[in-house]
Design a protein around this motif. Sequence first.
Motif, PDB file in Angstrom:
ATOM      1  N   ASN A 118       0.848  -1.191   0.000  1.00  0.00           N
ATOM      2  CA  ASN A 118       0.000   0.000   0.000  1.00  0.00           C
ATOM      3  C   ASN A 118       0.887   1.246   0.000  1.00  0.00           C
ATOM      4  N   GLY A 119       1.174   1.757  -1.192  1.00  0.00           N
ATOM      5  CA  GLY A 119       2.093   2.876  -1.320  1.00  0.00           C
ATOM      6  C   GLY A 119       1.632   4.142  -0.622  1.00  0.00           C
ATOM      7  N   SER A 120       0.339   4.448  -0.728  1.00  0.00           N
ATOM      8  CA  SER A 120      -0.155   5.677  -0.099  1.00  0.00           C
ATOM      9  C   SER A 120      -0.078   5.588   1.418  1.00  0.00           C
ATOM     10  N   LEU A 121      -0.409   4.416   1.977  1.00  0.00           N
ATOM     11  CA  LEU A 121      -0.300   4.244   3.418  1.00  0.00           C
ATOM     12  C   LEU A 121       1.164   4.273   3.846  1.00  0.00           C
ATOM     13  N   TYR A 122       2.032   3.672   3.025  1.00  0.00           N
ATOM     14  CA  TYR A 122       3.467   3.687   3.314  1.00  0.00           C
ATOM     15  C   TYR A 122       3.980   5.118   3.425  1.00  0.00           C
ATOM     16  N   VAL A 123       3.637   5.938   2.441  1.00  0.00           N
ATOM     17  CA  VAL A 123       4.123   7.314   2.443  1.00  0.00           C
ATOM     18  C   VAL A 123       3.525   8.097   3.600  1.00  0.00           C
ATOM     19  N   ALA A 124       2.245   7.857   3.891  1.00  0.00           N
ATOM     20  CA  ALA A 124       1.604   8.559   5.005  1.00  0.00           C
ATOM     21  C   ALA A 124       2.285   8.219   6.327  1.00  0.00           C
ATOM     22  N   LEU A 125       2.567   6.945   6.545  1.00  0.00           N
ATOM     23  CA  LEU A 125       3.179   6.509   7.797  1.00  0.00           C
ATOM     24  C   LEU A 125       4.637   6.959   7.906  1.00  0.00           C
ATOM     25  N   THR A 126       5.373   6.877   6.798  1.00  0.00           N
ATOM     26  CA  THR A 126       6.767   7.307   6.851  1.00  0.00           C
ATOM     27  C   THR A 126       6.873   8.826   6.948  1.00  0.00           C
ATOM     28  N   SER A 127       5.852   9.533   6.475  1.00  0.00           N
ATOM     29  CA  SER A 127       5.842  10.984   6.640  1.00  0.00           C
ATOM     30  C   SER A 127       5.646  11.355   8.101  1.00  0.00           C
ATOM     31  N   PRO A 253      22.649   5.102  16.168  1.00  0.00           N
ATOM     32  CA  PRO A 253      21.458   5.956  16.273  1.00  0.00           C
ATOM     33  C   PRO A 253      20.693   6.115  14.962  1.00  0.00           C
ATOM     34  N   THR A 254      21.309   5.729  13.826  1.00  0.00           N
ATOM     35  CA  THR A 254      20.669   5.934  12.523  1.00  0.00           C
ATOM     36  C   THR A 254      19.965   4.685  11.995  1.00  0.00           C
ATOM     37  N   ARG A 255      19.990   3.610  12.748  1.00  0.00           N
ATOM     38  CA  ARG A 255      19.461   2.326  12.239  1.00  0.00           C
ATOM     39  C   ARG A 255      17.935   2.238  12.361  1.00  0.00           C
ATOM     40  N   ASN A 256      17.298   3.135  11.692  1.00  0.00           N
ATOM     41  CA  ASN A 256      15.847   3.226  11.691  1.00  0.00           C
ATOM     42  C   ASN A 256      15.240   2.196  10.736  1.00  0.00           C
ATOM     43  N   VAL A 257      14.263   1.402  11.211  1.00  0.00           N
ATOM     44  CA  VAL A 257      13.669   0.343  10.395  1.00  0.00           C
ATOM     45  C   VAL A 257      12.167   0.554  10.192  1.00  0.00           C
ATOM     46  N   ILE A 258      11.702   1.783  10.362  1.00  0.00           N
ATOM     47  CA  ILE A 258      10.281   2.092  10.192  1.00  0.00           C
ATOM     48  C   ILE A 258       9.775   1.693   8.813  1.00  0.00           C
ATOM     49  N   SER A 259      10.610   1.865   7.800  1.00  0.00           N
ATOM     50  CA  SER A 259      10.190   1.566   6.429  1.00  0.00           C
ATOM     51  C   SER A 259       9.750   0.115   6.266  1.00  0.00           C
ATOM     52  N   GLY A 260      10.412  -0.809   6.957  1.00  0.00           N
ATOM     53  CA  GLY A 260      10.045  -2.216   6.857  1.00  0.00           C
ATOM     54  C   GLY A 260       8.651  -2.487   7.370  1.00  0.00           C
ATOM     55  N   PRO A 307      -0.637   0.617  10.776  1.00  0.00           N
ATOM     56  CA  PRO A 307      -0.309   1.853  11.513  1.00  0.00           C
ATOM     57  C   PRO A 307       0.026   1.616  12.985  1.00  0.00           C
ATOM     58  N   PHE A 308      -0.650   0.647  13.621  1.00  0.00           N
ATOM     59  CA  PHE A 308      -0.352   0.345  15.020  1.00  0.00           C
ATOM     60  C   PHE A 308       1.034  -0.280  15.157  1.00  0.00           C
ATOM     61  N   LEU A 309       1.401  -1.134  14.192  1.00  0.00           N
ATOM     62  CA  LEU A 309       2.734  -1.732  14.205  1.00  0.00           C
ATOM     63  C   LEU A 309       3.806  -0.654  14.045  1.00  0.00           C
ATOM     64  N   VAL A 310       3.602   0.258  13.110  1.00  0.00           N
ATOM     65  CA  VAL A 310       4.577   1.325  12.872  1.00  0.00           C
ATOM     66  C   VAL A 310       4.707   2.220  14.096  1.00  0.00           C
ATOM     67  N   SER A 311       3.570   2.571  14.708  1.00  0.00           N
ATOM     68  CA  SER A 311       3.593   3.429  15.893  1.00  0.00           C
ATOM     69  C   SER A 311       4.346   2.761  17.039  1.00  0.00           C
ATOM     70  N   TRP A 312       4.094   1.472  17.245  1.00  0.00           N
ATOM     71  CA  TRP A 312       4.782   0.738  18.318  1.00  0.00           C
ATOM     72  C   TRP A 312       6.279   0.675  18.044  1.00  0.00           C
ATOM     73  N   LEU A 313       6.652   0.396  16.813  1.00  0.00           N
ATOM     74  CA  LEU A 313       8.067   0.277  16.471  1.00  0.00           C
ATOM     75  C   LEU A 313       8.779   1.622  16.610  1.00  0.00           C
TER      76      LEU A 313
END
Length: 370
Positions: A118-127, A253-260, A307-313
């Motif tokens: 879901n590209g639109s959700l991906y961009v919304a969450l990563t934004s 400190p830069t090892r962000n994995v939100i995109s996954g 979105p809940f997974l991304v928020s928790w991570l």
Amino acid sequence: MDAVLKQLGKIPGALMVLPLFAGALVNTFYPQALEIGSFTTALFKEGAAVLIALFFVSVGSQISIKSALPSLEKGVILTVSKFAIAVALGLFVAFVMPNGTLWGLLPLAIIAAMSNSNGSLYVALTSQYGSKTDKGAISVLSVNDGPFLTMVALGAAGLAEFPLTALFAAVFPMILGFILGNTSSLTREFLAPGEKLIIPFVAFALGAGIDFRVLVTSGAIGILLGLVTVAVSGGVCVLLVYVWHRVRRHPRPTRNVISGAAESAVAGNAIATPAAIASIDSTYLAIQNEATAQIAAAVVVTAFVTPFLVSWLAAKQKTIGISVEAENLYHDDREQFEEIHSLDQSLNSEDVFEGKKTQVGSRAESPVFD
């Protein structure tokens, strides 16, 4: 009203989830309200494609040239990972499980749902939660948009040409934004508000294409497909993005994995994949409707679970000293980053990215660069 909005804003991914939910409710119980015509229908029912294009222009304008390569690398990792997991699980069910299904779950539905994000959700969450490189990865992730990769996985790629024009059309708005943002600081500032301003409108329009009744008609197996997609596909993507950080020797400190995690949702356009496949190979006509229903349920489930997974991570990363601000600074100005995060950084260092004193994470005995 402001008090209510502040409370609703505490919901993970609220900017995307709440309008999406509202659009789905209206479409399920009173769809006529969105079909009265003129600007109302154009914005709230049929405007998703235009709004997403504008969204991509805004996002592209905020990506600097320095962070372009990491964005591409992330995009490739996520695309390949998601596709490989989808194919592996789909073919396992097709060739190993009795009757080629898993509790009624079809290989076609598995591959189509798990490989199409879901590209639109991906961009919304990563934004909201991610870094510049997370958002920039969408330029590559557009490759898994539509039925092409599913055709390849099912051995039907020889029946269709690689849609180069369609893929270019999908990423051009972001390319345009990237060019504008890197050639004009005024344009970058002008387009910056679009990253958040457009999200709720995109979300409502996407929700207006969802009918909650598909959860009943497709049964629990479609819900299971959605949960497996989030857990397995999302989990593997998170792991491989972390491995990429380690291989590239990025500072801790830069090892962000939100995109996954943000890549774990199923795209709404995946619902149309069985029909596209069946139009090319008639042997899939018999299972087209069933596969479509299963994918539709997965789309609805992942739209609310991801979105809940991304928020928790995102919250978890902060507790161990990883931040998107650190990743952004590292790729934009490495010298300044190294000056801030020297090798002898102590446990109680000041978090200059947030502008306030916080615990930034790693144990004192563990170096930032390892």
